[in-house]
Design a protein around this motif. Sequence first.
Motif, short mmCIF file in Angstrom:
data_model
loop_
_atom_site.label_atom_id
_atom_site.label_comp_id
_atom_site.label_asym_id
_atom_site.label_seq_id
_atom_site.Cartn_x
_atom_site.Cartn_y
_atom_site.Cartn_z
N GLU A 190 -36.53 -35.98 -59.04
CA GLU A 190 -37.22 -34.72 -58.83
C GLU A 190 -38.17 -34.44 -59.99
N ALA A 191 -39.39 -34.01 -59.66
CA ALA A 191 -40.36 -33.67 -60.68
C ALA A 191 -40.28 -32.18 -60.98
N LYS A 192 -40.78 -31.79 -62.16
CA LYS A 192 -40.76 -30.39 -62.56
C LYS A 192 -41.68 -29.55 -61.66
N HIS A 193 -42.81 -30.14 -61.28
CA HIS A 193 -43.78 -29.44 -60.44
C HIS A 193 -44.07 -30.32 -59.23
N ARG A 194 -44.06 -29.70 -58.02
CA ARG A 194 -44.21 -30.49 -56.79
C ARG A 194 -45.23 -29.81 -55.87
N PHE A 195 -46.18 -30.63 -55.38
CA PHE A 195 -47.24 -30.13 -54.52
C PHE A 195 -47.33 -31.02 -53.28
N SER A 196 -47.57 -30.40 -52.13
CA SER A 196 -47.65 -31.15 -50.89
C SER A 196 -49.03 -30.99 -50.25
N LEU A 197 -49.39 -32.00 -49.47
CA LEU A 197 -50.66 -32.01 -48.74
C LEU A 197 -50.34 -32.18 -47.26
N PHE A 198 -51.22 -31.61 -46.40
CA PHE A 198 -51.07 -31.73 -44.95
C PHE A 198 -49.88 -30.96 -44.41
N ALA A 199 -49.63 -29.76 -44.88
CA ALA A 199 -48.55 -28.95 -44.34
C ALA A 199 -49.07 -27.54 -44.13
N GLU A 200 -48.88 -27.02 -42.92
CA GLU A 200 -49.27 -25.63 -42.66
C GLU A 200 -48.48 -24.70 -43.57
N GLU A 201 -47.22 -25.02 -43.78
CA GLU A 201 -46.41 -24.31 -44.74
C GLU A 201 -45.74 -25.37 -45.62
N ALA A 202 -45.87 -25.21 -46.93
CA ALA A 202 -45.28 -26.20 -47.84
C ALA A 202 -43.77 -26.23 -47.67
#
Length: 240
Positions: free
Chosen positions: A120-132
Amino acid sequence: MGTHRAPELTEPTLLTFHDAATGEHVDLSASELGGCAAQVAGLLREGCGLAEGDRAAVLLPPHWLTAAVLMGAWSAGLRVSLQGTATAGLDVLEPGADLPYDVLFVAADRIGSWLERIPEAKHRFSLFAEEAPEGYRDLESAVDEFSPHVPAPGRTRAGDAVTPDGTTYGSFGAIAAELAERIGLRGGDRLLVNAATQEHPLKWLLAPLSAGASVVIAANADPEAFAALARSERTTHSLQ
């Protein structure tokens, strides 16, 4: 004598993104892409509190925002592990479970398959999601919150490490130039890339940029759509 005003000059497109499934079409000039990358650097520096040498895992498909993430992370001095399939003659590092990461960028539909391989990373960002997904922030909206962060002049040097294993910017640049030579790219060329089969950024981003070429990313394009893009975008080379 009347007043003559010089015509406004339009900056040429450096990166074009087409998605045949969603209809998304984005054209970015060098300054526009640079501005997006600077916003990513602002997110990393100011929003996440990261510093030179911190580790990032970028598990994103070819996309205009992926280009901004990579360029922003590198300009902020982060060491970046890359998503992509190895190419003959290129040493490709993919994230491993033995490496801790400070920030993770991942496409929403790939989160499950990668969580078992990396911590697990300290900060996590997602792409291609209407809702993260829970625990992830939507990447594009997160980037939009930040003003461009401009790194100090001379921050990036050829001998600086660009990946967690210590590969340098100079080495990466040499690999990109070698690949551009294999493809036959020259300044002013326009490269069409199939996002489904050419995932590594060396192919769809660094090689064309090293040669002074522009790039067109074709996502979800069948052979007919790919051929149509080659005609409409007037590309000179392609990677299918």
